[in-house]
Design an enzyme around this catalytic site. Structure first.
Site, PDB file in Angstrom:
ATOM      1  N   TYR A 141       3.052   7.176  -9.752  1.00  0.00           N
ATOM      2  CA  TYR A 141       4.192   7.865  -9.147  1.00  0.00           C
ATOM      3  C   TYR A 141       5.432   7.870 -10.039  1.00  0.00           C
ATOM      4  CZ  TYR A 141       1.428   8.386  -5.027  1.00  0.00           C
ATOM      5  OH  TYR A 141       0.441   8.763  -4.167  1.00  0.00           O
ATOM      6  N   LYS A 188      -8.658  -1.961  -7.512  1.00  0.00           N
ATOM      7  CA  LYS A 188      -9.855  -1.451  -8.173  1.00  0.00           C
ATOM      8  C   LYS A 188      -9.903  -2.117  -9.561  1.00  0.00           C
ATOM      9  CE  LYS A 188     -13.246   1.564  -8.027  1.00  0.00           C
ATOM     10  NZ  LYS A 188     -14.374   1.376  -7.143  1.00  0.00           N
ATOM     11  N   ASP A 221     -12.474   1.105  -2.321  1.00  0.00           N
ATOM     12  CA  ASP A 221     -13.556   1.923  -1.752  1.00  0.00           C
ATOM     13  C   ASP A 221     -14.223   1.186  -0.589  1.00  0.00           C
ATOM     14  OD1 ASP A 221     -14.205   0.176  -3.762  1.00  0.00           O
ATOM     15  OD2 ASP A 221     -15.705   1.437  -4.716  1.00  0.00           O
ATOM     16  N   ASP A 245      -0.799   5.224  -0.544  1.00  0.00           N
ATOM     17  CA  ASP A 245      -0.478   6.552  -0.030  1.00  0.00           C
ATOM     18  C   ASP A 245      -1.671   7.104   0.765  1.00  0.00           C
ATOM     19  OD1 ASP A 245       0.562   9.021   0.391  1.00  0.00           O
ATOM     20  OD2 ASP A 245       0.751   9.600  -1.697  1.00  0.00           O
ATOM     21  N   ASP A 249      -2.469   6.979   5.327  1.00  0.00           N
ATOM     22  CA  ASP A 249      -2.751   8.127   6.193  1.00  0.00           C
ATOM     23  C   ASP A 249      -4.080   7.938   6.922  1.00  0.00           C
ATOM     24  OD1 ASP A 249      -0.379   9.222   5.435  1.00  0.00           O
ATOM     25  OD2 ASP A 249      -1.170  11.228   5.116  1.00  0.00           O
TER      26      ASP A 249
END
Ligand code: NAI
Length: 480
Positions: A141, A188, A221, A245, A249
């Site tokens: 970002y 990750k 994951d 992010d 959601d």
């Protein structure tokens, strides 16, 4: 106004004071409608707030092209707390998002999203009560992107020690404050060994300072799979910006979607609370918008201000209203925004005398992050030179050596293509040529190497290969 001490049932101490100034940004689209509903509910609940209304968003781009007047930023910086309605960012207009400017300009480094099942909001997932903490500034970002060649775009993923330590401390402090037992780091690091590896290392460093809280970690994951199977197993989730992010959601979806998802953007001193959803231009002005997400953000804000009992009362009223079936259209009901607000005000439990008492603020110095200890030996021992080379059947004709640095490897899209036979992979016209010396090299040697490479190809990007106490501060290519 005289001050008095009060203790919340959970044992936190409060100091009563004058009405607290809070910046209120109505925003665009449904923003003015839902901020009015929420303001009415908070006022009816007797929350001792002095609203300072300031504009931001599309509504003021005529006066300020950025959509964010300096006076609004200054008011947030002065009063330290804001409740913000959604603001519209026109796509492809070159406008920077107001949210991103607020977040970055005020160093609001942690995005905190409570995820709680609500009565009467049917989901297949059972009872969920977790909090997601997302690092809010870094990762991809930073927006550091370049086309390396016309076929190859690159985005830098930047994870820093101070930024991660600050966000992780925030997550553990939140867990302790809310009586939560477990914080799970989501990463990750098996693939992004250095960036996510650093994130995980910082998480573990902070976890060691909170022995009362269980700390563990999970690959992002696997987390997604676990969340849709059994979300109730999680308590507090700590994520880098990009995974945060996306996963936040997903979590909003688990409890009923955008209409019920609040968030707080928190820094050491300043906090801005808002709904996760946007300005919903399709329903603006129709009186059907759901104020719940912004109301939940306001409840989060009241808790941040230490107005715990007022927050509890509004939350109880919300549960009662939803359980009674008074829901807006997006949640399958028929109520308009005004009817919902009226029902909320009627359902507010009576106010106890000790309700409106804010807590003492946390000492921000506790959260101040530091860089890594100085004095460690960092040396440059080579250079990755990224070159453009259009012939995909051959590796670029770069020099085998320059001074003490030798060509040790060439990779394409992260896979080694030299030395050895060209692997059967999809190649692009952008190669990384790795030059390594036996010991530290000087900048003059780097310049000489670049000069020599530039006779053979166009170099577009370089990265130093550095070691710290002999340990490589760079990753290897696939197959290297
Ligand atoms: P959106 O969240 O505004 O709308 C998506 C869908 O959800 C629409 O069908 C809308 O009617 C519905 N919806 C959203 N909030 C609702 C509510 N409270 N009650 C009932 N229905 C609701 O997302 P969209 O359409 O992608 O974005 C519209 C604008 O909002 C864009 O300009 C975008 O940049 C901005 N935006 C602003 C945000 C913020 O200020 N925090 C966050 C997300 C988007």
């Amino acid at each position: 106004m005289p001050e008095q001490l009060e203790t919340h049932p959970e044992g936190r101490t409060h100091v009563a004071a004058a009405a607290l100034p809070v910046v209120l940004i109505p925003g665009d689209g449904i923003g003015p409608e839902i901020t009015t509903c929420v303001r009415d509910i908070l006022e009816a609940a007797g929350a001792p707030l002095a609203w300072q209304v300031h504009p931001a968003g599309l509504c003021c781009t005529d006066q300020v092209p950025s959509g964010l007047p300096k006076t609004t930023m200054a008011a947030i910086a002065e009063h330290c707390v804001a409740l913000k309605g959604p603001t519209e960012t026109p796509s492809g207009s070159g406008h920077k998002s107001v949210n991103v400017t607020i977040r970055k300009g005020l160093e609001l480094y942690a995005n905190i999203r409570p995820v709680r099942s609500l009565p009467g909001v049917e989901t297949p997932y059972g009872n969920i009560d977790l909090v997601l903490v997302r690092e809010n500034i870094e990762d991809t970002y930073g927006g550091i992107e370049h086309f390396q060649t016309p076929d190859v775009a690159q985005c830098l993923k930047v994870i820093t020690r101070p930024g991660t330590l600050a966000a992780c401390r925030r997550a553990f402090n939140l867990a302790r404050d809310q009586g939560r037992k477990r914080v799970t780091c989501v990463h990750k690091a098996n693939i992004h060994k250095l960036t996510d590896g650093l994130f995980l290392e910082c998480f573990r460093e902070v976890a060691a300072q909170f022995p009362d809280i269980t700390a563990d970690d999970i690959l992002v994951d696997n987390l997604c799979m676990q969340l849709v199977r059994k979300p109730s197993q999680f308590d507090v989730l700590m994520l880098p910006n990009l995974y945060g992010d996306i996963v936040s959601d997903l979590c909003a979806g688990l409890v009923g979607g955008l209409g019920v998802a609040p968030s707080g953007n928190i820094g050491d001193r300043i906090a801005v609370f808002e709904a996760v959803h946007g300005s919903a231009p399709d329903i603006a002005g129709k009186g059907v918008a759901n104020p719940t997400a912004l109301l939940l953000a306001a409840i989060q804000m009241l808790r941040h201000l230490g107005l715990l009992l007022t927050a509890d009362r509004i939350e109880r009223a919300l549960d009662a209203v939803l359980a009674a079936g008074i829901r807006t259209r997006d949640l399958g009901g028929t109520a308009g925004s005004a009817e919902f607000t009226k029902a909320m005000i009627a359902a507010l439990p009576a106010r106890a005398e000790s309700d409106a008492l804010p807590t003492l603020p946390e000492d921000p110095s506790v959260l101040r992050a530091t860089g890594s200890a100085g004095g460690t030996r960092i040396e440059t021992i080579g250079l990755d030179v990224f070159v453009e080379h259009g012939d995909l059947a051959t590796v670029p004709p770069v020099p085998q050596a320059a001074g003490r640095m030798r060509l040790s490897m060439i990779s394409n899209r992260g896979t080694k293509v030299y030395p050895g036979p060209l692997p059967d992979i999809r190649m692009v016209n952008w190669y990384r040529c790795r030059y390594v010396a036996d010991g530290p090299v000087q900048d003059s040697e780097i310049m000489a190497l670049l000069e020599s490479v530039s006779h053979a190809c166009t170099w577009v990007h370089i990265e130093r290969l550095r070691t710290q106490e002999g340990k490589a501060l760079y990753s290897k290519a696939q197959g290297e």
